[in-house]
Design an enzyme around this catalytic site. Structure first.
Site: not given
Length: 368
Positions: A252, A294, A342, A344
């Protein structure tokens, strides 16, 4: 009956009811399309200084627990929901979302028009906004106050959310690698995913120098997600990492800084990507991953093949199938790569979890 208003900087006003703490708050108005994971969203440091509208119609159904937060506090500037759940329906919950927001002083509002708000932001773009509980001033004055609040472009926020002191997340089982993770707003699940793969993760402050990074004798270096405008960040340490040919992985904000270190520029997206349902394609294999996002900024890089950098040829590795923006970069020699999304993904999906294995493979090759 108590009232509240959500005021956008272009003058659009939404009326509703107070939710969470009461008062007033300002931030960039964005929306999240995830149907799950609202607790992970609220505690993601990347949402610092943003008011987040959840597009799912019911929020709060599963309450809040102490196992799922991505950090030690709620980071969003404000919370917008359509219909708050009247009861908590999960055996894991120990309090309601409403109580959680009040605990951290986060001002929220429940409005019937989250769909209209989302359509407005898609047409006009993300913009500054304010939530006012029981407003005591005319709308025109509230709009002016929103317009005087700081915007996101040019905002240097990573150091506001990052750890001030280094700490270590130990490897689970046998330690295979040592990773220096620069915290730009790191989510708790990220070092955990590395620890599961035998990485001892040394989490360092956002302003860590190259010398401080190398002091932990890392097998690899990681740059995390985080809030703000990537154009404000200093990439000197990252360039030194790449010059030293230490394996690198970024997520990100870390992807955006990797792009800048390669000599690329970044730009602000119209309304960003926020949710758990973004289709991303690996250009090497053609495989499509559904991924969690995000971000409000992206890297400007050529999509038509490799390009030269100070550290050797590189290429765009992943693209977003909705808008064709850059979702990943890599050096062709295989020692450094990053993704905009992302892997994770605590709230799911987990299509991209293999990227942590790929990072371990890069470190393993470097050790050979």
């Amino acid at each position: 009956m108590n009232t509240a208003v959500l005021v956008l900087e272009d003058g659009r006003v939404f009326h509703g009811s107070p939710y969470g703490a009461e008062g007033e708050t300002f931030g960039e108005m964005v929306f999240n399309t995830g149907m799950t994971g609202y607790q992970e969203t609220l505690t993601d440091p990347s949402y610092h200084r943003q008011i987040v509208a959840m597009t799912a119609p019911h929020i709060g159904n599963t309450g809040v627990n102490d196992e799922d937060p991505e950090s030690g506090r709620v980071w969003v500037a404000g919370d917008v929901v359509r219909e708050p759940s009247r009861i908590v329906s999960s055996w894991r919950a120990n309090r309601s979302l409403d109580d959680y927001l009040k605990e951290y002083g986060v001002v929220g509002i429940a409005i019937s028009g989250t769909r209209a708000l989302t359509r407005h932001l898609r047409e006009r773009g993300a913009m500054r906004a304010g939530i006012f509980s029981a407003p005591d001033a005319p709308v025109e004055e509230l709009v002016e106050r929103v317009r005087r609040s700081p915007g996101m472009e040019g905002a240097d926020l990573a150091r506001e959310v990052a750890t001030k002191e280094p700490y270590v997340v130990p490897a689970i089982g046998t330690r295979r690698f040592t990773v220096a993770a620069v915290d730009l707003g790191i989510k708790g699940m990220t070092p955990r995913r590395m620890a599961e793969r035998g990485c001892e993760v040394h989490v360092l402050p956002a302003d860590a120098t190259f010398e401080q990074i190398m002091a932990v004798r890392p097998d690899g270096v990681f740059f995390s997600n985080g809030p703000g405008d990537p154009a404000t960040a200093d990439v000197t340490a990252l360039r030194q990492v790449l010059q030293a040919k230490v394996p690198f992985f970024g997520i990100c904000f870390g992807n955006q800084l990797f792009g800048r270190a390669l000599g690329l520029s970044t730009y602000k997206l119209r309304y960003g990507h926020r949710g758990v349902n973004q289709p991303v394609q690996d250009v090497r294999t053609g495989k499509v991953e559904i991924s969690a996002h995000n971000h409000g900024f992206a890297v400007d890089a050529p999509l038509d093949g490799p390009f030269e950098t100070p550290f050797g040829p590189a290429e765009v590795s992943h693209i977003n199938l909705n808008d064709r923006c850059v979702e990943g970069l890599r050096l062709l020699d295989g020692r450094a790569f990053s993704v905009q999304y992302h892997p994770e993904a605590a709230a799911g999906p987990h299509d991209a979890a293999y990227l942590f294995d790929e990072f371990c493979e890069v470190m393993s090759r470097a050790q050979a």
